[in-house]
Each structure stands twice: as C-alpha cells, then as structure tokens.
Scaffold this active site. Sequence first.
Site, short mmCIF file in Angstrom:
data_model
loop_
_atom_site.label_atom_id
_atom_site.label_comp_id
_atom_site.label_asym_id
_atom_site.label_seq_id
_atom_site.Cartn_x
_atom_site.Cartn_y
_atom_site.Cartn_z
N ASP A 12 10.14 -10.77 0.53
CA ASP A 12 8.80 -11.27 0.84
C ASP A 12 8.94 -12.32 1.94
O ASP A 12 9.73 -13.25 1.81
CB ASP A 12 8.16 -11.92 -0.40
CG ASP A 12 7.69 -10.86 -1.39
OD1 ASP A 12 7.85 -9.67 -1.10
OD2 ASP A 12 7.17 -11.25 -2.45
N ASP A 131 -0.05 1.20 -5.29
CA ASP A 131 0.01 0.29 -6.44
C ASP A 131 -0.79 0.94 -7.57
O ASP A 131 -2.01 1.08 -7.47
CB ASP A 131 -0.60 -1.07 -6.10
CG ASP A 131 0.25 -1.83 -5.08
OD1 ASP A 131 1.41 -1.42 -4.85
OD2 ASP A 131 -0.24 -2.82 -4.51
#
Lengths: 255, 218
Positions: A12, A131
């Site tokens: 990230d 997702d």
Amino acid sequence: MTLAKRIIPCLDVDAGRVVKGVRFVDIRDAGDPVEIARRYDREGADEITFLDITASSDDRETIVHVVEDVAAEVFIPLTVGGGIRKVEDIRRMLTAGADKVAINTAAVFDPEFVREAADKVGSQCIVVAIDAKQVAQDPPRWEIFTHGGRKPTGLDAVAWARKMASYGAGEILLTSMDRDGTKSGFDLALTRTISEAVRIPVIASGGVGTLDHLVEGVTEGKADAVLAASIFHFGEYTIAEAKRHMAAAGIPVRR
Amino acid sequence: MAATIVIVDYGMGNLRSVAKALEHVAPADTVVRISSQPAVVRRADRVVFPGQGAAADCMRALRETGLDEAIVEAVRSKPFLGVCMGMQVLLESSEENGGTACLGVFPGRVKSFAAALDALPAGRALKIPHMGWNTVHQTGPHPLWRGIPQDSYFYFVHSYYADPTAEALRLGVTDYGIPFTSALGHDNVFAIQSHPEKSAQAGIRLLENFARWDGQAP
C-alpha cells in the site's frame, strides 16, 4: 515443467511512501518502495503489486515516480492499482514502467471502460480487481462491494467476473472482503467458483495468515496466483519460505 | 564510436522497461535508443524489436511507418532480438485477428492456444493467456543462453504461439499443455516469446548477452 503458481506481495502506497508498517530489520527506510521492492525481488517474488491509497489529488502524481524508480531497478512484472479511471491514467502507469494496472471501482461504475482499456492497451495489461462479499449461504452467493466493502452493488460476483473476462480483462484480482485483514485464510469457495467460471488467470487475495493458506489458495481455491501483504511485510515469513512451503506441497513455483 | 542498440517503436505499448533493462546491462559506451524511424533502425549496430498488442495492429503499424522493411533489413544484417509479438511476426502468418500475414522471415505460422488446448482432454482447464513464469528448455548452446541455467524460468504473457516449420530454428521449448517454440532464430537473429526485461536474473542475463553479441551463432 509447467507454468508456476505466482506469489505476489502487495504494497500500500500513500503519497509515495509504503504504509501499513513494513518491518524488516535490515531495511533502513521502511517506507521506501524501491528498497522494499528490491528486497522482495531478491527473495523471489514473482510480481509486485502497488496499491495507491493516496487520498489527496495533489499527491497522486507520486505513484508515477514510485513506479519509475522501482522499474529502473526491479526487473519483474509490476502492477499498479488505485485511482485508475481513464485510459490516460493507464498509459501514464505503463509509460512509467508498470506492466499491468488494476481497475476496481471504475469498472463497476462504467464496465465499458474495461473494454475500451483492453482495446487501447491490450488485455495483458488489464487486471480487474473484484471485491466480493458472501451474501447467501445455501447455495452460496457473493456480491460485488465498493468503498472498501461498505457499499453493495447488487452485482453477482460470478456473473461480474464472466462479464469482465468477456470485456477483455486479462486477469482477475479477487479479494474476499469477508476475509481481508482476518488472517483466517482465503475464501476458498469463492476463489474456486470464480476461477472455474472464467478462462483468464485469477489471483486470490484477502485473509492470508499462514503459509498453508497460500497452499490452499492454489490446491483448493484453484487460484493461478496468490497475493498477500502483512505476512511478508511484518517479517513473519519471507517469500523464499513461502515458495519452499508451496513446493513441498507439490505446487510448481519459480525458484 | 559508441555502439547503438535501437529499440523499434511502432507506437504500441511500453518500451521503457526494455530500454531500462538494456541500459542496466549494456557496456558503458553503448547507447540505447527507442526509435520509430526506419533510418535510425538502419543505422543501429543492434536492433531489439519488442512487439505488443495484436498481430494485425502490429503489422499495420509496421507497414504504415515503413518499419517493416527496416526490420527485414536488420534481420539480414545485424544482431537482432525479437521479443513476444516481435518474435511472432517474424513468421509467415498468424491465426490472430482471423488470419494475419506477417513478415515471413522464417517459415511457419503463429497458432492459437485456445484451439490447441481445447483439443486436449486436460487442456480446457488451462488458462488463457499463458501468463506467468514458465521454464524454457534450451535446445542447444547459443551465445544468448550463456550463463543462463538450463530450464530457467522466464515471464510469459501470450495467447498465441509460434510454430516454425523448420526444426533447426527452434532454440527454446516450453510446455503449456503442449510443447511450443519459446525461442527461435538463425544466424544473427534470436527471438524469444517471453519478456526478458521482466524475467529477473535469467532475462537480464539474456539482454546482457545480446548487448555484447557479435551475431555469430553456433
């Protein structure tokens, strides 16, 4: 000899810095994406995925420089996700040295974007990130969620994966929002259902806490690649250990 | 004078990775240049042709720019490295896009994995594209394989594979449901299906070898 199953560490990145505390004793700057990428490459990572979580638009440009710097030194495939909304965004990432981009929310809001992107830059560069959350038990059903798993879309995950494949996605990055961050293992039923529903490769993501979880993702989930973040970042396991473990379980890996 | 390696740019895809990797390993006095001009390709000491995109788009772009002729000339005269689509279009034709005539440097065709794998009992379970790391079996010694262990892993992304008719052209073989030609060449030409610029040590070594290759094959 056959195609190896891939292990993909995911980083990230916020305003050009790796966040979620990567902790390696021998790395001087735990926030430096280049140093961390180099380390993963040395350990045998098969690809590296960068997820740009930069909220401020002023700092968005920083991910381009991250990709440029990493690509100048690390010669394995690089994928960038986060904030990819236009073909121009994709071109910028590819020009910087990325090999693939992951499209998530933009695909849900405008599926034609995936088709356009695949036409313009080729399917091999387009990863659609899905997702999914389980919404029914028997028979099991999963739905696509956005906004970090908070907003349901009403889209069935299997139908959506098939649609994205037919629109030209080259690969699917499948994250179980039920498992993400739990360290309880991949949602194997979800992974297997999606992997068997499409002809394109599927990367399993969300929930890895042990090396056995990586093995299960391939053997039971039928994933073509496994993505994990925290187990590698916090030094619990190295990529090399993960590969040895997978090889011992009879899974072909690059070593 | 410094030697030049010219990377052929026909306007599709990203050549930066190839250039960066070559700069990383080429001798210090070598100039690595990306160019879309046939004249620059003609003057180069070595030529790298990394193809991307679909076969029909690639061939159309090469013909429109006149790069097709410059490439064929380079193939006849200097160390030449074809990568991915840059390998496939060296053959006579491709099944992609409903049939595409290619450069015809070598005899043979480019075929669809989907058609080949669907004909096999276990082949339907194999994903397309063939994406990821697979081994390349070197059919014999070659200056570009120097220092690269036999059956090393390389990174692939493709849905079509080269099928040259002359066995002697095969320099590397990979298995994906079927064995296919993953490297081919003759004399001063070496072409590889995988992406050496993304294939870690093995790929980087191949580029290093190319940057020093005099074009002599065993």
